[in-house]
Design an enzyme around this catalytic site. Structure first.
Site, short mmCIF file in Angstrom:
data_model
loop_
_atom_site.label_atom_id
_atom_site.label_comp_id
_atom_site.label_asym_id
_atom_site.label_seq_id
_atom_site.Cartn_x
_atom_site.Cartn_y
_atom_site.Cartn_z
CE LYS A 1 -3.80 -2.47 2.07
NZ LYS A 1 -4.55 -2.86 3.27
CD GLN B 1 -3.35 -4.50 6.37
OE1 GLN B 1 -3.24 -3.53 5.62
NE2 GLN B 1 -3.95 -5.61 5.99
CG ASP C 1 -9.57 -0.25 4.45
OD1 ASP C 1 -9.26 -0.51 3.27
OD2 ASP C 1 -8.92 -0.62 5.44
#
Ligand code: NDP
Length: 282
Positions: free
Chosen positions: A52, A96, A119
């Site tokens: 990422k 995460q 997200d």
């Protein structure tokens, strides 16, 4: 011969478009910043976080890295999120997953300011998707819509079957296909006669988490088949939820594993980061 949907090429195309947008924004004095938080040092998570950050660097997004030890308390993590929520120079916040067991993922996701929820996991983002308002959408299903559109596969009016109903893939996938005017069925582990339901599909999305479960008996001739699954086999090769060799000869289009859905997830995360700047400006 089935069209092989090239997720690598499509994600590269999206990243190029985003790179142009970000440099345009920079020229206007606007910077895009993503804060990435990892708790603990799970090797798979470290790889995902690294990828990422690499993508951020490529597109021109500034990434701030927070690597917290495994024993970090929930309170401390929530404190950091609160601080990042309040910073005007931070546009997106990504935590995460999975988190260590002593931290509630629901609490953490719910603590991220919805305007920075790149997200798309916050209940407000999911609710907005459900009622058709603009907001962040979970990256993997958003990437699948891009794969279909950019491969010229019509969704409107088509029978779409999604196998799997998880919060991050199956459910948002079904909502997005509905938003694109597909006629959507969601199947899961309790579904009766799964094969005949799948065989109705013009677009079949497999997000089951079972290696090569979807064989040609589940596929209508000429269907487009999207494989979300990713598994490492004993021979160290990757495979999906779809038995590619068996299904490819009977369908009209198919995503390979690797190189199909996988690369799209990060491309759409980058897209959400760029969108977050626009959203916050409003
Ligand atoms: P989950 O395990 O959270 O969900 C699996 C879903 O499949 C559940 O809804 C389950 O039903 C259903 N299911 C399980 N077995 C069957 C069965 N025999 N028949 C019908 N339905 C079944 O997985 P995720 O949604 O998180 O992920 C799915 C796959 O996609 C995994 O392989 C994962 O690794 C991969 N993935 C890939 C990503 C990428 O970027 N390429 C991103 C995210 C995931 P029930 O609800 O009834 O239990």
């Amino acid at each position: 011969m089935a069209q092989i949907i090239d997720g690598k090429a499509i994600s590269a195309q999206i990243k190029e478009e985003l790179k142009d947008r970000v440099s345009q924004m920079k020229a206007e004095g606007r910077e895009v910043t993503l804060a990435v938080i990892q708790v603990g040092s799970d090797p798979a998570s470290t790889v995902y976080v690294g990828n990422k950050k690499k993508a951020c660097g490529y597109v021109g997004i500034r990434s701030l890295s927070y690597e917290l030890p495994e024993e970090t308390t929930e309170e401390k993590l929530l404190g950091l999120i609160e601080e990042l929520n309040g910073r005007t120079d931070v546009n997106g916040i990504l935590v995460q997953l999975p988190l260590p067991k002593h931290i509630s993922e629901d609490k953490v996701i719910g603590a991220i300011c919805p305007e920075k929820d790149v997200d798309g996991f916050h209940p407000q983002s999911v609710g907005k998707l459900c009622i058709g308002q603009p907001g962040f959408v979970s990256c993997t299903p958003a990437g699948i819509i891009q794969l279909l559109k950019r491969s010229g596969i019509e969704i409107a009016g088509k029978e779409c079957v999604v196998v799997g109903r998880s919060n991050i893939v199956g459910k948002p996938m079904a909502l997005l296909l509905l938003r694109e005017n597909g006629t959507v069925t969601v199947a899961h582990s309790k579904t009766e006669d799964l094969k005949s339901i799948c065989r109705r599909a013009d677009i079949l999305v497999a997000a089951v988490g079972r290696p090569k479960m979807i064989t040609r008996e589940y596929v209508k001739e000429g269907a487009a088949v999207i494989d979300v699954g990713i598994h490492r086999m004993e021979n160290n090769k990757l495979c999906g939820d779809v038995d590619y060799e068996d299904v490819a000869p009977v369908c009209s289009a198919i995503t390979p594993v690797p190189g199909g859905v996988g690369p799209m997830t990060i491309a759409m995360l980058m897209n959400n980061c760029v969108e977050s700047v626009e959203l916050q400006a409003k």
